[in-house]
Design an enzyme around this catalytic site. Structure first.
Site, PDB file in Angstrom:
ATOM      1  N   ASP A  89       3.600  -5.654   8.813  1.00  0.00           N
ATOM      2  CA  ASP A  89       3.078  -6.358   7.647  1.00  0.00           C
ATOM      3  C   ASP A  89       4.220  -6.504   6.654  1.00  0.00           C
ATOM      4  O   ASP A  89       5.238  -5.822   6.747  1.00  0.00           O
ATOM      5  CB  ASP A  89       1.935  -5.529   7.016  1.00  0.00           C
ATOM      6  CG  ASP A  89       1.390  -6.192   5.766  1.00  0.00           C
ATOM      7  OD1 ASP A  89       1.037  -7.384   5.842  1.00  0.00           O
ATOM      8  OD2 ASP A  89       1.348  -5.546   4.700  1.00  0.00           O
ATOM      9  N   CYS A 136      -0.346  -9.070   8.929  1.00  0.00           N
ATOM     10  CA  CYS A 136      -0.189  -9.851   7.706  1.00  0.00           C
ATOM     11  C   CYS A 136      -0.755 -11.262   7.888  1.00  0.00           C
ATOM     12  O   CYS A 136      -0.349 -11.988   8.804  1.00  0.00           O
ATOM     13  CB  CYS A 136       1.302  -9.924   7.392  1.00  0.00           C
ATOM     14  SG  CYS A 136       1.697 -10.830   5.905  1.00  0.00           S
ATOM     15  N   GLU A 192      -2.508  -3.031  -5.320  1.00  0.00           N
ATOM     16  CA  GLU A 192      -1.408  -2.060  -5.228  1.00  0.00           C
ATOM     17  C   GLU A 192      -1.352  -1.161  -6.456  1.00  0.00           C
ATOM     18  O   GLU A 192      -0.871  -0.038  -6.385  1.00  0.00           O
ATOM     19  CB  GLU A 192      -0.082  -2.787  -4.989  1.00  0.00           C
ATOM     20  CG  GLU A 192      -0.119  -3.459  -3.630  1.00  0.00           C
ATOM     21  CD  GLU A 192       1.223  -3.824  -3.058  1.00  0.00           C
ATOM     22  OE1 GLU A 192       2.247  -3.578  -3.709  1.00  0.00           O
ATOM     23  OE2 GLU A 192       1.232  -4.348  -1.927  1.00  0.00           O
ATOM     24  N   CYS A 236      -6.404 -11.978   3.680  1.00  0.00           N
ATOM     25  CA  CYS A 236      -5.227 -11.234   3.198  1.00  0.00           C
ATOM     26  C   CYS A 236      -5.484  -9.754   3.429  1.00  0.00           C
ATOM     27  O   CYS A 236      -6.613  -9.277   3.253  1.00  0.00           O
ATOM     28  CB  CYS A 236      -5.010 -11.503   1.707  1.00  0.00           C
ATOM     29  SG  CYS A 236      -3.693 -10.510   0.989  1.00  0.00           S
TER      30      CYS A 236
HETATM   31  N1  DGL Z   1       0.279  -8.950   3.630  1.00  0.00           N
HETATM   32  C1  DGL Z   1       0.100 -10.183   2.875  1.00  0.00           C
HETATM   33  C2  DGL Z   1      -1.026 -11.003   3.505  1.00  0.00           C
HETATM   34  O1  DGL Z   1      -1.861 -10.515   4.233  1.00  0.00           O
HETATM   35  C3  DGL Z   1      -0.202  -9.896   1.416  1.00  0.00           C
HETATM   36  C4  DGL Z   1       0.978  -9.351   0.650  1.00  0.00           C
HETATM   37  C5  DGL Z   1       2.133 -10.320   0.560  1.00  0.00           C
HETATM   38  O2  DGL Z   1       2.029 -11.379  -0.096  1.00  0.00           O
HETATM   39  O3  DGL Z   1       3.160 -10.032   1.164  1.00  0.00           O
HETATM   40  O4  DGL Z   1      -1.092 -12.185   3.277  1.00  0.00           O
END
Ligand code: DGL
Length: 261
Positions: free
Chosen positions: A6, A69, A154, A186
């Site tokens: 990720d 991700c 976060e 997300c």
């Molecule tokens: N891991 C990203 C997603 O699932 C969210 C965090 C980012 O923007 O890097 O889209």
């Protein structure tokens, strides 16, 4: 061995679901905390970073790679498959779309309406929209990017009134359109699921990618989840803050290691 990666810590939502169902599964997790977030970056940059993430996991012995991700799954899946033809990839977009199409098929007598939320890169890629339309040309699709959700999660602002307001703001159009299902596109959004649910009509089905993904691996590749294996956690910036959030989310002490890509 399964490699999971990720842009940062968000993919631990996939690890959490994996461990809930298969506590002994062996995997190596890579979080690119030094370069997160990916969600506001260009497709070229995301593809370059994702390629380096995959190379790292392959060097650790991964044969199957979970792209936890949504931003990478939406913008780099095809490029990764082309670069690494021998690797089996699992992305989070396809299983999530399948779950939404299933919900849509239950609606009769009118067009089904599906909402999709994600980072700017994910929504901008139109990956969800294209796949949903390929599965059902009659769908009405309402999309919204929610760039503030990632930092709020976060910072652990999960129950704050400010967050509630922002959630209602981002979801105003989706609520007004009275969608039948909402895809949480997300990694971080499952942590806001309660607030998201409260902001929408009760009958809206919330579809999150970790559950849809693990459901689909259980169906198609159950063998990789079986047995007992080592579990490692690598981060490109393994700061104390990353350690703290990771342990809080997974509710267990973790040994985190530095990844040099
Ligand atoms: N891991 C990203 C997603 O699932 C969210 C965090 C980012 O923007 O890097 O889209």
């Amino acid at each position: 061995m399964i490699g999971i990666f990720d842009s940062g810590i968000g993919g631990l939502s996939v690890v959490k679901e994996l461990l809930r169902r298969h506590p002994d599964a062996g995997f190596a997790y890579l979080g690119d905390t030094a370069r997160t977030p990916y969600g506001n970056k260009s497709r070229d940059t995301i593809q370059k970073y994702a390629t380096e993430d995959v190379e790292f996991l392959l060097a650790k012995g991964a044969t199957h790679i979970i792209i936890a991700c949504n931003t990478v799954s939406s913008t780099a899946l095809e490029a990764l498959k082309e670069k690494f033809p021998d690797v089996v990839f699992f992305d989070v977009v396809h299983p999530t779309v399948d779950a939404a199409l299933k919900r849509a098929s239950e609606i009769t007598g009118r067009k089904a309406k599906i909402g999709v939320i994600g980072t700017r890169a994910t929504i901008g890629s139109r990956a969800y929209e294209r796949l949903l339309q390929a599965g059902n040309t009659e769908l009405e699709i309402i999309q919204a990017s929610c760039p503030l959700f990632v930092p709020l999660v976060e910072e652990n602002y999960l129950k704050r009134p400010e967050t509630k307001k922002i959630v209602r703001n981002y979801l105003a159009d989706i609520r007004q359109k009275q969608v039948d299902a909402l895809i949480l596109g997300c990694t971080h959004y499952p942590f806001l699921a309660d607030l998201i649910r409260d902001a929408l009509q009760k009958r809206v089905k919330i579809i999150d990618s970790p559950s849809a993904l693990i459901d689909s691996i259980e169906r198609t590749h159950p063998e990789i989840l079986e047995g007992k294996g080592a579990q490692s956690y690598y981060f490109t910036d393994p700061s104390p803050r990353v350690q703290e959030i990771a342990q809080g989310w997974l509710r267990s002490p973790l040994k985190i290691e530095r990844a040099d890509l």
